[in-house]
Design a protein around this motif. Structure first.
Motif, PDB file in Angstrom:
ATOM      1  N   ASP A  45       0.854  -1.192   0.000  1.00 20.74           N
ATOM      2  CA  ASP A  45       0.000   0.000   0.000  1.00 20.74           C
ATOM      3  C   ASP A  45       0.886   1.237   0.000  1.00 20.74           C
ATOM      4  OD1 ASP A  45      -1.779   2.029   0.410  1.00 20.74           O
ATOM      5  OD2 ASP A  45      -2.822   1.075   2.088  1.00 20.74           O
ATOM      6  N   LYS A  46       0.999   1.874  -1.161  1.00 28.27           N
ATOM      7  CA  LYS A  46       1.902   3.022  -1.296  1.00 28.27           C
ATOM      8  C   LYS A  46       1.443   4.230  -0.475  1.00 28.27           C
ATOM      9  CE  LYS A  46       4.226   0.609  -4.312  1.00 28.27           C
ATOM     10  NZ  LYS A  46       3.333  -0.548  -4.479  1.00 28.27           N
ATOM     11  N   SER A  47       0.173   4.262  -0.103  1.00 25.81           N
ATOM     12  CA  SER A  47      -0.325   5.395   0.677  1.00 25.81           C
ATOM     13  C   SER A  47       0.305   5.437   2.064  1.00 25.81           C
ATOM     14  CB  SER A  47      -1.853   5.328   0.806  1.00 25.81           C
ATOM     15  OG  SER A  47      -2.253   4.193   1.556  1.00 25.81           O
ATOM     16  N   ILE A  48       0.770   4.295   2.557  1.00 22.17           N
ATOM     17  CA  ILE A  48       1.419   4.280   3.872  1.00 22.17           C
ATOM     18  C   ILE A  48       2.716   5.069   3.823  1.00 22.17           C
ATOM     19  CG2 ILE A  48       2.492   2.804   5.610  1.00 22.17           C
ATOM     20  CD1 ILE A  48       0.477   0.625   4.828  1.00 22.17           C
ATOM     21  N   LEU A  49       3.545   4.832   2.791  1.00 20.84           N
ATOM     22  CA  LEU A  49       4.772   5.602   2.642  1.00 20.84           C
ATOM     23  C   LEU A  49       4.467   7.076   2.440  1.00 20.84           C
ATOM     24  CD1 LEU A  49       7.819   5.938   2.257  1.00 20.84           C
ATOM     25  CD2 LEU A  49       7.506   5.291  -0.143  1.00 20.84           C
ATOM     26  N   ASN A  50       3.455   7.383   1.661  1.00 20.67           N
ATOM     27  CA  ASN A  50       3.114   8.788   1.403  1.00 20.67           C
ATOM     28  C   ASN A  50       2.754   9.529   2.684  1.00 20.67           C
ATOM     29  OD1 ASN A  50       3.530   8.530  -1.351  1.00 20.67           O
ATOM     30  ND2 ASN A  50       1.402   7.958  -1.768  1.00 20.67           N
ATOM     31  N   ARG A  51       2.207   8.807   3.649  1.00 15.19           N
ATOM     32  CA  ARG A  51       1.885   9.416   4.937  1.00 15.19           C
ATOM     33  C   ARG A  51       3.146   9.950   5.607  1.00 15.19           C
ATOM     34  NH1 ARG A  51      -0.174   5.122   8.943  1.00 15.19           N
ATOM     35  NH2 ARG A  51      -1.680   4.852   7.262  1.00 15.19           N
ATOM     36  N   TYR A  52       4.226   9.189   5.543  1.00 14.20           N
ATOM     37  CA  TYR A  52       5.468   9.608   6.187  1.00 14.20           C
ATOM     38  C   TYR A  52       6.223  10.650   5.366  1.00 14.20           C
ATOM     39  CZ  TYR A  52       4.479   5.789   9.318  1.00 14.20           C
ATOM     40  OH  TYR A  52       3.864   4.974  10.238  1.00 14.20           O
ATOM     41  N   LYS A  53       6.010  10.639   4.057  1.00 17.47           N
ATOM     42  CA  LYS A  53       6.661  11.646   3.213  1.00 17.47           C
ATOM     43  C   LYS A  53       6.154  13.057   3.510  1.00 17.47           C
ATOM     44  CE  LYS A  53       8.129   9.033  -0.861  1.00 17.47           C
ATOM     45  NZ  LYS A  53       8.001   8.887  -2.329  1.00 17.47           N
ATOM     46  N   LYS A  54       4.978  13.141   4.128  1.00 17.19           N
ATOM     47  CA  LYS A  54       4.408  14.451   4.442  1.00 17.19           C
ATOM     48  C   LYS A  54       4.975  15.043   5.737  1.00 17.19           C
ATOM     49  CE  LYS A  54       0.060  13.340   2.105  1.00 17.19           C
ATOM     50  NZ  LYS A  54      -1.399  13.083   2.291  1.00 17.19           N
ATOM     51  N   LEU A  55       5.704  14.250   6.492  1.00 17.51           N
ATOM     52  CA  LEU A  55       6.279  14.752   7.742  1.00 17.51           C
ATOM     53  C   LEU A  55       7.370  15.778   7.455  1.00 17.51           C
ATOM     54  CD1 LEU A  55       6.624  11.392   9.727  1.00 17.51           C
ATOM     55  CD2 LEU A  55       4.810  13.109   9.936  1.00 17.51           C
ATOM     56  N   ASP A  56       7.475  16.758   8.325  1.00 17.57           N
ATOM     57  CA  ASP A  56       8.513  17.779   8.173  1.00 17.57           C
ATOM     58  C   ASP A  56       9.848  17.236   8.668  1.00 17.57           C
ATOM     59  OD1 ASP A  56       6.902  19.740   7.092  1.00 17.57           O
ATOM     60  OD2 ASP A  56       6.253  20.468   9.061  1.00 17.57           O
ATOM     61  N   PHE A 125      12.228  10.412  -5.742  1.00 19.98           N
ATOM     62  CA  PHE A 125      11.608   9.457  -4.829  1.00 19.98           C
ATOM     63  C   PHE A 125      11.568   9.933  -3.380  1.00 19.98           C
ATOM     64  CE2 PHE A 125      13.744   7.015  -8.240  1.00 19.98           C
ATOM     65  CZ  PHE A 125      12.600   6.609  -8.899  1.00 19.98           C
ATOM     66  N   LYS A 126      12.416  10.858  -3.018  1.00 23.12           N
ATOM     67  CA  LYS A 126      12.473  11.351  -1.647  1.00 23.12           C
ATOM     68  C   LYS A 126      11.620  12.624  -1.519  1.00 23.12           C
ATOM     69  CE  LYS A 126      15.648   8.461   0.105  1.00 23.12           C
ATOM     70  NZ  LYS A 126      15.927   7.597  -1.054  1.00 23.12           N
ATOM     71  N   PRO A 127      11.148  12.929  -0.314  1.00 22.39           N
ATOM     72  CA  PRO A 127      10.214  14.051  -0.150  1.00 22.39           C
ATOM     73  C   PRO A 127      10.866  15.429  -0.142  1.00 22.39           C
ATOM     74  CG  PRO A 127      10.597  12.978   1.955  1.00 22.39           C
ATOM     75  CD  PRO A 127      11.296  12.146   0.921  1.00 22.39           C
ATOM     76  N   GLY A 128      12.134  15.514   0.261  1.00 23.92           N
ATOM     77  CA  GLY A 128      12.762  16.824   0.389  1.00 23.92           C
ATOM     78  C   GLY A 128      13.152  17.416  -0.958  1.00 23.92           C
ATOM     79  N   LYS A 129      12.977  18.714  -1.118  1.00 22.79           N
ATOM     80  CA  LYS A 129      13.298  19.348  -2.402  1.00 22.79           C
ATOM     81  C   LYS A 129      14.801  19.369  -2.662  1.00 22.79           C
ATOM     82  CE  LYS A 129      13.465  24.110  -0.642  1.00 22.79           C
ATOM     83  NZ  LYS A 129      12.930  25.492  -0.807  1.00 22.79           N
TER      84      LYS A 129
END
Length: 400
Positions: A45-56, A125-129
């Motif tokens: 479930d890719k949405s689980i990873l996306n949840r953590y990608k939103k963390l600051d 693939f990583k959340p940080g710009k």
């Protein structure tokens, strides 16, 4: 939509042959369901990873993915580290080490192998710009390049000719999508689709497989900063091509390795396997290559056709050298592909022509008409090391 099965031989990823003689209709939905059944990554479930990608994440922390080529000359390895500052150039990044005994590059008793950062890309693939992908080359404990580090040789050649000749490269990377059983994606489990003909640059559910994955790859490569030029469906169903370049000097080879990594990572999300095998299916199916376009300042100038022909003359005298450089097994992979038919030349004989896809080196029709431009070397295999290919062209045409 049903796919018609025919009896042929399939060469799977491990080199085995399976005789398939059944002839029946299998729906594409059944095939897709089977692919998902056998692919653990497709069930995650890719949405689980996306949840953590939103963390600051703290602004002074970035993630860097270090890439390198393993001892096979084909495999890509990677590991991540957290840095305290944003690198502006490769030399800002720390050197690193890894266990070379686990990548076919060292013994267990002296396994530390050195990574030196050489090129930086944005990480899709990583959340940080500011998160980055770092292309590295590899060195043994004694400081010598590992046997599969062909980047250092290409860099040496580029340094000799960059200013005087301005070499440009463009590479057409072909590949095939497989299911978890090693069968081309979307092919019936007990047979084969209709023969080649309708698939090249095709459209339609009965002709094209995996377009979503392919388009995601293009977007990710553009984001990363790769000189990504385009893509198209190829002659065999489940076979695709994308183009990198034209780029000056080292960039196209760095870009190609990073683009291959990005392709594998996206395929993970889809639960699909990517193979760069140059002949994944035995029979009357096209193999996969990495046609390499090459030009110099003289070739691109008025009447550059003379410089192109001079380079071809030099290449004609070095067939064996280039065949060894054009696949990781020094010709043993390419011999399955370069058979003198199915849009390939003979592996044992050099040939060239205008607008001819059955030769070693092709001059495109537009180049011949303009009397300037570039040449296309059609011999490199899809699993080639682009550093080795570009280095061979530079040394034969410009250095030696």
């Amino acid at each position: 939509m049903a796919l018609r099965c025919v009896g042929l031989l399939l060469r799977n990823e491990m080199g085995g042959l399976a005789s398939i003689t059944a002839s029946r209709n299998i729906s594409t939905s059944q095939v897709h369901h089977k692919v998902l059944e056998n692919s653990p990554n497709a069930y995650l479930d890719k949405s689980i990873l996306n949840r953590y990608k939103k963390l600051d994440i703290p602004h002074d922390k970035i993630q860097a993915t270090y890439l390198w080529i393993d001892g096979t000359g084909e495999g890509i390895r990677l590991k991540d580290r957290v840095l305290d500052s944003v690198p502006k150039k490769p030399s800002d990044l720390p050197k690193w080490q890894y266990d070379g005994s686990s990548t076919y590059q060292a013994t267990g008793g002296n396994s530390d192998t050195l990574l030196i950062p050489r090129a930086i890309y944005r990480d899709p693939f990583k959340p940080g710009k500011n998160d980055v992908i770092v292309m590295c080359d590899t060195y043994q404990a004694d400081g010598k390049p590992t046997p599969t580090n062909h980047r250092c040789d290409m860099q040496e050649a580029v340094d000799k000719v960059l200013e005087s000749h301005e070499p440009w490269f463009g590479i057409e990377q072909e590949y095939t999508l497989l299911d978890m059983d090693g069968r081309p994606l979307g092919w019936p489990s007990s047979g084969f689709p209709a023969p080649q003909g309708p698939y090249y640059c095709g459209v339609g559910a009965d002709r094209v497989v995996g377009r979503d994955l392919v388009e995601a790859h293009g977007i990710a490569c553009l984001y990363a900063g790769i000189d990504f030029a385009g893509t198209n469906a190829e002659v065999m169903p489940a076979q695709w091509e994308y183009q990198v370049g034209p780029s000056l000097g080292m960039k196209v080879a760095d870009d190609l390795w990073v683009s291959r990594y990005i392709l594998h990572r996206i395929a993970e999300d889809f639960g699909v396997v990517v193979t760069f095998d140059p002949k994944p299916v035995v029979g009357q199916w096209n193999g996969a290559g990495a046609h390499t376009n090459f030009s110099t300042k003289a070739m691109r100038a008025e009447n550059g056709i003379e410089a192109i022909k001079a380079a071809i003359e030099k290449l004609s005298k070095q067939q064996e050298k280039h065949i060894r450089a054009y696949d990781p097994k020094e010709g043993k992979d390419n011999i399955r592909r370069l058979v003198g038919r199915l849009e390939t030349s003979s592996i044992s004989e050099f040939s060239w022509g205008i607008a001819d896809r059955g030769v070693s080196v092709r001059i495109p029709r537009g180049v011949a008409d303009a009397k300037k431009g570039y040449l296309e070397d059609r011999r490199p295999s899809s699993n080639c090391d682009p550093y080795s290919v570009c280095n061979a062209l530079l040394r034969t045409c410009l250095v030696e």
